[in-house]
Design a protein around this motif. Structure first.
Motif, short mmCIF file in Angstrom:
data_model
loop_
_atom_site.label_atom_id
_atom_site.label_comp_id
_atom_site.label_asym_id
_atom_site.label_seq_id
_atom_site.Cartn_x
_atom_site.Cartn_y
_atom_site.Cartn_z
N PRO A 275 0.11 -18.74 -1.21
CA PRO A 275 0.32 -17.29 -1.29
C PRO A 275 -0.49 -16.67 -2.43
O PRO A 275 -0.54 -17.22 -3.54
CB PRO A 275 1.82 -17.16 -1.55
N VAL A 276 -1.13 -15.55 -2.14
CA VAL A 276 -1.94 -14.82 -3.12
C VAL A 276 -1.41 -13.40 -3.19
O VAL A 276 -1.32 -12.70 -2.17
CB VAL A 276 -3.43 -14.82 -2.71
N LEU A 277 -1.04 -12.95 -4.38
CA LEU A 277 -0.41 -11.64 -4.53
C LEU A 277 -1.40 -10.50 -4.25
O LEU A 277 -2.53 -10.50 -4.73
CB LEU A 277 0.16 -11.47 -5.93
N SER A 278 -0.93 -9.55 -3.44
CA SER A 278 -1.70 -8.35 -3.13
C SER A 278 -0.75 -7.22 -2.76
O SER A 278 0.09 -7.39 -1.88
CB SER A 278 -2.66 -8.60 -1.96
N SER A 279 -0.89 -6.08 -3.42
CA SER A 279 -0.03 -4.93 -3.13
C SER A 279 -0.31 -4.35 -1.75
O SER A 279 0.47 -3.55 -1.23
CB SER A 279 -0.21 -3.84 -4.19
N GLN A 280 -1.42 -4.77 -1.13
CA GLN A 280 -1.78 -4.27 0.19
C GLN A 280 -1.20 -5.14 1.31
O GLN A 280 -1.42 -4.84 2.49
CB GLN A 280 -3.31 -4.24 0.33
N ALA A 281 -0.47 -6.18 0.96
CA ALA A 281 0.07 -7.11 1.95
C ALA A 281 1.34 -6.53 2.58
O ALA A 281 2.46 -6.90 2.23
CB ALA A 281 0.34 -8.46 1.32
N ASN A 282 1.14 -5.62 3.50
CA ASN A 282 2.25 -4.93 4.16
C ASN A 282 1.80 -4.56 5.57
O ASN A 282 0.66 -4.14 5.77
CB ASN A 282 2.64 -3.68 3.38
N LEU A 283 2.69 -4.72 6.54
CA LEU A 283 2.35 -4.38 7.92
C LEU A 283 1.93 -2.92 8.04
O LEU A 283 1.04 -2.58 8.82
CB LEU A 283 3.54 -4.65 8.84
N GLY A 284 2.54 -2.05 7.25
CA GLY A 284 2.21 -0.63 7.29
C GLY A 284 0.78 -0.35 6.88
O GLY A 284 0.10 0.49 7.48
N VAL A 285 0.31 -1.06 5.86
CA VAL A 285 -1.08 -0.92 5.42
C VAL A 285 -2.01 -1.40 6.52
O VAL A 285 -3.00 -0.74 6.87
CB VAL A 285 -1.32 -1.71 4.12
N LEU A 286 -1.70 -2.56 7.10
CA LEU A 286 -2.56 -3.17 8.10
C LEU A 286 -2.66 -2.32 9.37
O LEU A 286 -3.74 -2.18 9.95
CB LEU A 286 -2.03 -4.57 8.42
N LYS A 287 -1.54 -1.72 9.78
CA LYS A 287 -1.50 -0.96 11.03
C LYS A 287 -1.58 0.55 10.83
O LYS A 287 -1.68 1.30 11.81
CB LYS A 287 -0.21 -1.29 11.80
N GLY A 288 -1.54 1.02 9.60
CA GLY A 288 -1.57 2.46 9.35
C GLY A 288 -0.32 3.16 9.85
O GLY A 288 -0.41 4.22 10.48
N ILE A 289 0.85 2.57 9.56
CA ILE A 289 2.13 3.12 10.06
C ILE A 289 3.11 3.27 8.91
O ILE A 289 2.84 2.87 7.78
CB ILE A 289 2.73 2.22 11.15
N GLY A 290 4.27 3.86 9.20
CA GLY A 290 5.28 4.08 8.17
C GLY A 290 4.76 5.02 7.11
O GLY A 290 4.11 6.03 7.40
N ARG A 291 5.02 4.70 5.85
CA ARG A 291 4.55 5.52 4.73
C ARG A 291 3.03 5.45 4.56
O ARG A 291 2.45 6.24 3.81
CB ARG A 291 5.22 5.09 3.43
N PHE A 292 2.40 4.54 5.27
CA PHE A 292 0.95 4.40 5.18
C PHE A 292 0.23 5.06 6.36
O PHE A 292 -0.97 4.87 6.55
CB PHE A 292 0.58 2.91 5.10
N ALA A 293 0.97 5.81 7.15
CA ALA A 293 0.38 6.46 8.33
C ALA A 293 -0.64 7.51 7.89
O ALA A 293 -0.46 8.19 6.89
CB ALA A 293 1.47 7.10 9.17
N THR A 294 -1.69 7.62 8.66
CA THR A 294 -2.71 8.65 8.42
C THR A 294 -2.69 9.62 9.58
O THR A 294 -2.35 9.27 10.72
CB THR A 294 -4.10 8.02 8.30
N GLU A 295 -3.04 10.85 9.30
CA GLU A 295 -3.04 11.89 10.36
C GLU A 295 -4.15 11.60 11.38
O GLU A 295 -5.23 11.16 11.00
CB GLU A 295 -3.27 13.27 9.72
#
Length: 295
Positions: A275-295
């Motif tokens: 495991p390597v720590l990364s604040s970007q390791a989130n399904l929302g970041v990867l898919k652009g959903i949830g709080r990471f959704a873009t218009e």
């Protein structure tokens, strides 16, 4: 180096569910520190708790972000196929009501209540009712890394695997980005479960020192997290040197033995997964959903 997988051999199968009723477990519940509370818990359509939000601080326990769904509200024994076939990152489509045709994303499944959580944008959530139904294109069970048969993968859409950012090292080990690394002794409810393709298990966050020492206060819905010394290849058990990677699917809970829920995605022994720590390791970041959704 590219990690080859067998996505061309995977079977894609439609499964269908509906909004799971919101549930009250008891008039009052008692937490691990003796606190008495009457809070919201599982089920329903949750408007303001989303992928990317912290799992802590809510006046609720075992909160499931987005839309909680089941195949049948009457017979939980029928739910295993719905949960088993629907994988993290799969496409979900509303097939009824005012939001018919709207697209969403599978987050993961929650054991005990046998719920499958789906993420939809706000414009869709506002149109949904508790009578609506959803079609999920189940795709991912049987996924494997062709050159690494000792890595076991479950409940994971191949698009998520390929976009995650895994790195094969020269020594044959695989680096996996995660937001938090959890020590094995901090796992609770769900240990001993024989199936890792349905349900989840809980990260214990009642010990403040353990939480602070391991940065567990960073845990968010949709985070990819690692659990050290846990073997999830054939069930959930302790094994030194094993590493299990999962995705966080429900909120913290004050109940003894419970905490943020993690659905298993991959596991291997002998420190194969790094495991390597990364604040970007989130399904929302990867898919652009949830709080990471873009218009």
């Amino acid at each position: 180096m590219s990690l080859k997988n067998n996505r061309e051999q995977l079977v894609k199968t439609a499964v269908q569910g509906a909004v799971a009723p919101a549930h009250q477990w008891a008039p009052f519940e008692v937490g691990a520190a003796g606190e008495v509370f009457a809070w919201p818990s599982t089920g329903g359509i949750t408007y303001n708790v989303k992928i990317g939000d912290s799992v802590f601080g809510w006046a609720g326990e075992h909160i499931e972000p987005g839309v909680s769904t089941t195949m049948s509200h009457k017979n939980r024994k029928c739910e295993s196929g719905y949960q088993f076939l629907a994988c993290c990152g799969n496409e979900a489509t509303v097939i009824s009501g005012a939001a018919k045709g709207a697209k969403g994303t599978v987050l993961g499944h929650h054991g005990g209540v046998e719920h499958l959580m789906l993420d939809f944008p706000d414009v869709t959530l506002d149109k949904l009712t508790c009578d609506d139904k959803f079609l999920v294109k189940g795709y991912g069970q049987g996924l494997k890394l062709i050159d690494h048969p000792d890595v076991y993968i479950y409940s994971l859409d191949p698009d998520v695997l390929e976009g995650w950012g895994l790195v094969e090292r020269e020594d044959g080990k695989i680096e996996v980005p995660v937001n938090v690394i959890v020590p094995g002794h901090a796992m609770g409810s769900g240990i001993g479960a024989l199936s890792v393709t349905t349900g989840d298990y809980d990260i214990l966050c009642h010990d403040e020192d353990t939480v602070n020492e391991n940065g567990m206060n960073r845990i968010r819905f949709g985070d990819f997290v690692a659990v050290l010394d846990h073997d999830n290849r054939y069930g959930r058990t302790y094994r030194k040197g094993a590493v299990t990677i999962g995705v966080v699917i429900h909120s913290d809970s004050p109940l003894g033995g419970h905490g943020p829920g993690m659905m298993t995605l991959m596991s291997a022994c002998d420190e194969k997964l790094v495991p390597v720590l990364s604040s970007q390791a989130n399904l929302g970041v990867l898919k652009g959903i949830g709080r990471f959704a873009t218009e």
